[in-house]
Design an enzyme around this catalytic site. Structure first.
Site, PDB file in Angstrom:
ATOM      1  N   GLY A  18      40.215  32.115  22.831  1.00 14.86           N
ATOM      2  CA  GLY A  18      41.522  31.749  22.303  1.00 14.86           C
ATOM      3  C   GLY A  18      42.524  31.486  23.400  1.00 14.86           C
ATOM      4  N   GLY A  20      46.389  32.768  24.278  1.00 10.10           N
ATOM      5  CA  GLY A  20      47.529  33.620  23.986  1.00 10.10           C
ATOM      6  C   GLY A  20      48.827  32.888  24.255  1.00 10.10           C
ATOM      7  CB  THR A  21      52.359  33.979  23.926  1.00  9.25           C
ATOM      8  OG1 THR A  21      52.153  34.438  22.588  1.00  9.25           O
ATOM      9  CG2 THR A  21      53.726  33.332  24.024  1.00  9.25           C
ATOM     10  CE1 TYR A  22      55.510  32.901  27.663  1.00  9.23           C
ATOM     11  CE2 TYR A  22      55.213  35.180  27.014  1.00  9.23           C
ATOM     12  CZ  TYR A  22      55.989  34.051  27.078  1.00  9.23           C
ATOM     13  OH  TYR A  22      57.250  34.060  26.548  1.00  9.23           O
ATOM     14  CG  ASP A 262      54.111  34.116  17.515  1.00 11.00           C
ATOM     15  OD1 ASP A 262      54.336  33.397  16.511  1.00 11.00           O
ATOM     16  OD2 ASP A 262      53.312  33.789  18.407  1.00 11.00           O
TER      17      ASP A 262
END
Length: 447
Positions: A18, A20-22, A262
């Site tokens: 995946g 992630g956000t960062y 989020d």
């Protein structure tokens, strides 16, 4: 925090699972113990600072201007900024002044100024700001280029300062604060546990790997396994169980003064073997305080974004998470997103069509929000017809989560006591927490 010359010394990367956000997320196996973990890769790269400030300069000094044709009233048209709902007429007149005010606040930001510690850098900063101040309010192209040149030079100076700080002090303090926040929140059995942090170098670049416990799928994939759409509903017991665990995790966040910001099915991980749901990806998480401060409105995936954020509100708190939980609740029950908008305006229209167009009676202060304008007037629909899979208590809980007025929205701790969960066997969650604490002790002793 551990240190290794390469991450491959400690972990065997199996596959990318995946984003992630960062950073990227990998499934990996710890070589010492053989256990599966999730590695979240975060690059500590100086170029990020330069790119950020350069793009910011473009946004501030080069708004999308329309031709300066005079209208019927003889007024020049003002800049039109991208990615924003339309300004009302009185807001348009102030748009140019606001952009200059944003620039001033940006240059005087304490967080930026604290990075420029040496006297020589401080003098450069002050001189650059004075030049900026002298040229603000003049729209000539040459002056705009001067502004960008100055901000670019400042960005390079800041990047060099950050690079030297990383060489002398290791990981920046902001990253350390984020890690300590994750470690605090990982004390709950319903939030993905941060096991350790690895600081490594790859190809001469500093990297952080956050090592989390591994869960094999997220809630979105879990729901899709049994088919999509209302024709393939999840069992009521599963929806009840997962909702209770989600509220336990959310209550833990809010108890420790943190907004997730989020929450969505892709950020909720599921352990099918133990029937456990955990909150993950705190990349947009933010600690809040009282009184509530001003925060960015660029949060939360669009379908789960609260109306106060969609309307440009910057003073918000934990109710934004509760709205997201309500959207997830309805999606689990009906196997379809409740508000599938493809833009901020479309998202608002979806919400208003279903829940009715808000007014000052329903939601005091709504007409004063930045992006409010006259919307079509809709009456609220019956949620029981929209989500027929929920019983009377389930509909009542959903309605309390989807209140327009954030002050009237139910709290996570209150939702845990709602009659919807009256027939749920809650001793199972105590057993989950006991097992979690046992595994946590074993993990600490192993380290």
């Amino acid at each position: 925090m551990g240190y290794a010359s390469t991450i491959n010394e400690c972990y065997e990367k199996l596959e990318k699972i995946g984003q992630g956000t960062y950073g990227k997320v990998y499934k990996a196996r710890e070589r010492a113990t053989g256990r599966l973990v999730a590695l979240k890769k975060t690059r500590l790269e100086v170029r990020f600072f330069f790119l950020f400030f350069f793009l910011l300069s473009l946004c501030l000094f080069f708004p999308q201007e329309r031709e300066g044709k005079e209208g019927k009233e003889g007024r020049d048209r003002v800049p039109r900024f991208p990615l924003r709902l339309r300004f009302r007429e009185r807001e348009r007149a102030r748009a140019s002044e606001q952009s200059h005010a944003w620039t001033t606040r940006f240059l005087l930001s304490p967080s930026l100024f604290s990075l420029v510690r040496k006297r020589r850098s401080s003098v450069f900063y002050i001189r650059a700001f004075n030049l900026f101040r002298e040229t603000l309010g003049r729209g000539e192209l040459s002056l705009n280029f001067l502004k960008i040149s100055l901000l670019t030079l400042f960005s390079l100076s800041l990047a060099r300062r950050c690079s030297k700080q990383m060489e002398e002090e290791g990981v920046p303090s902001t990253a350390l604060r984020e890690v300590s926040l994750l470690q605090m929140l990982s004390e709950s059995a319903f939030i993905v546990r941060l096991l350790k942090v690895e600081h490594v170098e790859e190809d001469g670049k500093a990297m952080l790997y956050l090592v989390f416990e591994y869960l094999n799928q997220d809630l979105k994939h879990f729901m899709d396994e049994t088919g999509r759409g209302p024709a393939h509903p999840l069992p009521k017991a599963t929806v009840q169980n997962f909702m209770y665990q989600l509220l336990l995790g959310t209550a833990h966040l809010h108890k420790h003064g943190v907004m997730h910001r989020d929450l969505k099915p892709q950020n909720l991980l599921v352990d099918k073997a133990q029937n456990v749901l955990k909150i993950a990806d705190l990349g947009l998480g933010r600690a809040f305080s009282v009184p509530v401060k001003s925060y960015t409105h660029e949060i939360v995936t669009l379908w789960y974004r609260a109306p106060e954020v969609l309307l440009g509100g910057s003073h918000y708190s934990t109710p934004v998470d509760i709205w997201s939980v309500g959207c997830i609740f309805a999606e689990m029950a009906r196997k379809q997103p409740l508000f599938p908008g493809d833009s901020e305006l479309q998202q608002l229209l979806h919400i208003f069509k279903l829940l009715g167009t808000p007014n000052e009676t329903v939601w005091p202060g709504v007409t004063k929000l930045r992006d409010w304008h006259e919307f079509p007037q809709w009456k609220p629909q019956d949620l029981a017809k929209i989500v027929p899979q929920l019983d009377e208590n389930g509909i009542d809980l959903l309605q309390q989560m989807l209140e327009f007025d954030p002050a009237k929205r139910i709290h996570a701790t209150e939702a845990l006591e709602h009659p919807y969960f009256a027939d749920l066997e809650k001793t199972q969650f105590a057993k989950i927490e006991e097992q979690f604490e046992k595994e946590n002790r074993v993990s600490v002793n192993a380290q």
